[in-house]
Design an enzyme around this catalytic site. Structure first.
Site, PDB file in Angstrom:
ATOM      1  N   ASP A 267       1.644  -4.484   8.947  1.00 31.21           N
ATOM      2  CA  ASP A 267       0.661  -4.523   7.953  1.00 31.21           C
ATOM      3  C   ASP A 267       1.710  -3.541   7.220  1.00 31.21           C
ATOM      4  O   ASP A 267       3.477  -3.507   7.497  1.00 31.21           O
ATOM      5  CB  ASP A 267      -0.559  -3.560   8.636  1.00 31.21           C
TER       6      ASP A 267
HETATM    7  C1  GLC Z   1      -2.646  -2.784   2.696  1.00 29.70           C
HETATM    8  C2  GLC Z   1      -3.680  -3.140   3.765  1.00 29.70           C
HETATM    9  C3  GLC Z   1      -3.348  -4.850   3.980  1.00 29.70           C
HETATM   10  C4  GLC Z   1      -3.395  -5.056   2.793  1.00 29.70           C
HETATM   11  C5  GLC Z   1      -1.306  -5.215   2.688  1.00 29.70           C
HETATM   12  C6  GLC Z   1      -0.640  -5.888   1.731  1.00 29.70           C
HETATM   13  O1  GLC Z   1      -2.186  -1.962   3.714  1.00 29.70           O
HETATM   14  O2  GLC Z   1      -4.090  -3.075   4.759  1.00 29.70           O
HETATM   15  O3  GLC Z   1      -5.023  -4.471   4.643  1.00 29.70           O
HETATM   16  O4  GLC Z   1      -3.004  -7.031   3.147  1.00 29.70           O
HETATM   17  O5  GLC Z   1      -1.814  -3.490   2.440  1.00 29.70           O
HETATM   18  O6  GLC Z   1      -1.003  -5.526   0.458  1.00 29.70           O
END
Ligand code: GLC
Length: 745
Positions: free
Chosen positions: A280
């Site tokens: 993430d």
């Molecule tokens: C965010 C979220 C995730 C998302 C990623 C890209 O912090 O936790 O669900 O897909 O970053 O935006």
């Protein structure tokens, strides 16, 4: 718009040859041959480049990074000309590997569907699959080939803002909906120009954040992980999900991004996953904050060793992997394998042949897409109360009130980057388009508004209307990532407005648009009907009109329990019985006599003020019509072996005055087991659409394997013994239609 044709990169020719080669030439598949031929010819630095995901920046910088082969993927770039320049730089320079263009397409790209929690309430996986398919078609037409969806986090705590993004509290419902979403995004062939890679997230246990506070630690023991939080991710793997995303949380002391047990031992070695895992956002670097890594280099080593393939925006792999390999701290094979996992998905996506959209740009907001979004919003709405005020019969004059009655941005819900509020059809617009005589007095201008100065106007307007429709709930910013609440009552002065409207003496239809269950306990008495639409998306207004007019009967069922107040959380249906289960006859706070004896209230598991059960239970939802269940039968009552199957058949008749749909739900209880098991678990459901007076025979099958669980030795087992099986229309005992006992021999 992209006019010129990208030169077929040299690798495209290899891919074509490999594809054409079928499986000839030994045991290696064409895919394996291609992946090996490409990756084995790459330098260490080039392999590391594929493990690096960047976010949109200056196009010059991105172009340079791509030309250097240091951009495996990019997110948050939506300018097509920039994407063309980046892709051109990548494929025309060694190692000539196209960049994987990604985006958070969570519940629609341009056409916005209800938030996933709302879609779950439809209890119709085909709607979820179709919605994801449409999202993929629209996103792919802008060059996006990877979405960070579906979110499969089991959420038992509505204080957690991200409950909006998943499919609720139940592992079975989440597994079914998640697999449907994967199939929708990826289509029948990942290389189809309209297909995009799905991403099962957030792996794993993120929804159990302590106290419902996002990013907080979780403490999920292995058996609970196995039996509740992992099943939806296993279902995604079985559905062929191309990628996974590691979650922010540390579970029992180990951040998922550095957790080999889940990223490699379970995901790859047990489930046979062959795609790749992305972290993430910056979660590789966040292992420093966790106190799990000393610095970014240590974090890179811990992540790659655990089996994390791609680093989202932390630059840890880009900056430190080469040194870690040269210092012998990370074997080059670990980097090579991660690179192969990524190149494999790019190959399956057909990226080496098709770098850019080859589908019509006219797909966005296509009429059939809007129609699908409308249908989904209709099917996702849950009617929680109706004293006969709905459907609207002779109502001529409608007073439309409330902060979300004409809120085109907030109606779309959280995680909407590309949907445009100009396309939103709000309740105000739809009611007018439908020809109703609408007097619009918002009274509150946004959900947190405490300004009651317009309440008197609203009260006067209510007196001269036939019916009041209040549309309230949450602004979209109040749910989603990092948006957690300790108080789940209606925000601002909404409850006071409902009370004012109720006192005007006309029927009050309360419509809630929200990203989570809200504790509307004290509002119920002021409402003659309650329609919970979650955030219904682009077509929410038309859906509302079709529902309140009676053209469509509400059929949604709650995907998460509604607590009576935040203090009752966590409250969820599939809990264990405990040694002192509540009887439901306990003496509650208002009825406790003065100087009551210490043990006079009954010593069972309940709360003095809120009792035992939720405000509204999982699986609950009303209809305009009524249904009669009859002719129940089960194929047998003794079963042997997990390949056996329980088949329950019954007849359902629509005995009311409206066409409608009922969701027949199958719950199971394992009466005695080697570990304590839930008092009930959803193991099957079917949504049955019946015209007025129509009767249908229904059969629902439950494989015996569905009764397995992970026991004391971390093995998945089917234990012999007695089970209870029942058909119900919610998880509440009062909605049981039929029950029987079965025996596993
Ligand atoms: C965010 C979220 C995730 C998302 C990623 C890209 O912090 O936790 O669900 O897909 O970053 O935006």
């Amino acid at each position: 718009m992209i006019k010129d044709i990208i030169k077929l990169a040299p690798l495209a020719l290899i891919a074509l040859v490999a594809c054409g080669g079928g499986n000839s030439g030994g045991s290696l598949s064409a895919e394996d041959r291609f992946v090996d031929s490409v990756v084995n010819s790459m330098t260490l630095q080039q392999k590391i480049g594929q493990l690096n995901q960047v976010t949109a920046g200056s196009v010059e910088d991105m172009e340079k990074l791509a030309a250097q082969g240091m951009m495996g993927s990019i997110l948050n770039e939506s300018n097509l000309d920039n994407l063309h320049r980046i892709q051109k730089a990548a494929v025309e320079n060694p190692p000539h590997i196209p960049v994987l263009i990604s985006r958070d397409v969570i519940h629609g790209y341009k056409t916005i569907f209800p938030i996933p929690l709302g879609q779950a309430a439809s209890f119709d996986p085909e709607l979820v699959r179709n919605g994801s398919r449409i999202s993929a078609v629209e996103a792919a037409s802008d060059g996006i080939k990877w979405t960070f969806s579906p979110m499969l986090d089991i959420a038992r705590d509505p204080r957690w803002g991200r409950i909006a993004e998943g499919y609720g509290e139940d592992p079975f419902l989440t597994s079914i909906m998640g697999a449907a979403a994967v199939k929708g995004y990826q289509g029948d062939d990942l290389s189809d120009p309209t297909s995009i890679a799905a991403c099962a997230k957030h792996f794993v246990g993120y929804g159990a954040a302590t106290g419902g506070r996002d990013y907080n630690s979780t403490y999920i023991p292995m058996r609970l992980l196995r039996n509740v939080y992992l099943p939806p991710f296993r279902a995604a793997a079985q559905a062929g999900c191309a990628t996974y995303m590691s979650s922010f949380n540390d579970n029992d002391g180990v951040p998922s991004t550095g957790n080999k047990l889940i990223l490699t031992d379970i995901l790859r070695n047990e489930w046979g996953f062959k795609g790749f895992v992305v972290s993430d956002w910056f979660s590789v670097g966040e292992m420093i904050n966790h106190g799990f890594a000393a610095d970014m280099k240590d974090a890179a080593q811990k992540a790659i060793t655990a089996g994390l393939d791609m680093d989202m925006v932390a630059n840890a792999y880009k900056d430190y992997l080469e040194a870690l390999v040269s210092e012998g701290k990370v074997p080059e094979s670990q980097v090579t394998n991660a690179c192969k996992n990524i190149v494999r998905i790019k190959y399956r996506l057909g990226l080496f042949q098709n770098h850019y959209p080859t589908v019509s740009q006219e797909v966005k907001y296509a009429p059939e897409h809007l129609e699908a979004a409308l249908h989904t919003a209709e099917q996702s709405a849950v009617m929680l109360k109706n004293n006969g005020a709905l459907p609207l019969k002779n109502a001529k004059k409608i007073l439309l009130c409330g902060p979300l009655a004409d809120a085109p941005h907030d109606q779309l819900g959280t995680w909407v980057f590309d949907g445009e509020k100009s396309h939103t059809v709000t309740p105000l617009t739809a009611l007018k388009q439908a020809g109703y005589d609408v007097n619009y007095v918002p009274a509150l201008t946004y959900s947190r508004d405490n300004n009651t100065s317009k309440f008197a106007d609203a009260a006067r307007a209510a007196k001269s209307a036939d019916v009041v429709i209040f549309v309230g709930g949450e602004e979209s910013i109040l749910s989603g990532e990092a948006h957690c609440l300790s108080n789940l009552n209606l925000q601002g002065a909404q409850s006071a407005l409902l009370e004012t409207l109720h006192k005007a003496g006309k029927p009050v239809i309360c419509v809630i648009m929200a990203g989570r269950p809200l504790t509307i306990t004290d509002d119920i008495k002021n409402c003659d009907a309650i329609l919970y639409m979650f955030h219904p998306g682009t077509m929410g207004g038309n859906a509302l009109v079709n529902l309140v007019s009676g053209k469509v009967s509400p059929s949604g069922k709650l995907p998460a329990s509604f607590p009576k107040n935040a203090g009752q959380i966590p409250v969820y249906y599939n809990q264990n019985n405990t040694g002192r289960p509540a009887s439901g006859h306990e003496i509650l706070l208002d009825n406790i006599p003065a100087e009551a004896g210490q043990t006079s209230l009954g010593c069972t598991s309940y709360m003095l003020d809120t009792g035992f059960g939720p405000l509204y239970p999982f699986g609950y939802g009303l209809s305009y019509t009524t249904f009669d269940f009859s002719d129940f039968a089960i194929n047998k009552t003794e079963f042997a072996g997990e390949n056996d199957e329980i088949k329950i058949s019954f007849s359902v008749k629509n005995t009311g005055e409206y066409d409608g749909a009922e969701v027949a739900q199958i719950y199971v209880r394992d009466m005695v087991a080697s570990i304590t098991r839930p008092i009930k678990e959803l193991k099957g459901f079917k949504k049955v659409f019946l015209q007025k007076g129509e009767q249908q025979n229904v059969e629902i099958s439950v494989p015996l394997s569905a009764l397995k669980f992970y026991g004391l030795d971390d093995k998945e087992i089917l234990e012999k013994g007695a089970f209870e099986v029942w058909v119900a229309t919610s998880s509440a005992n009062e909605d049981i239609k039929w029950k029987t006992k079965i025996e596993v021999k």
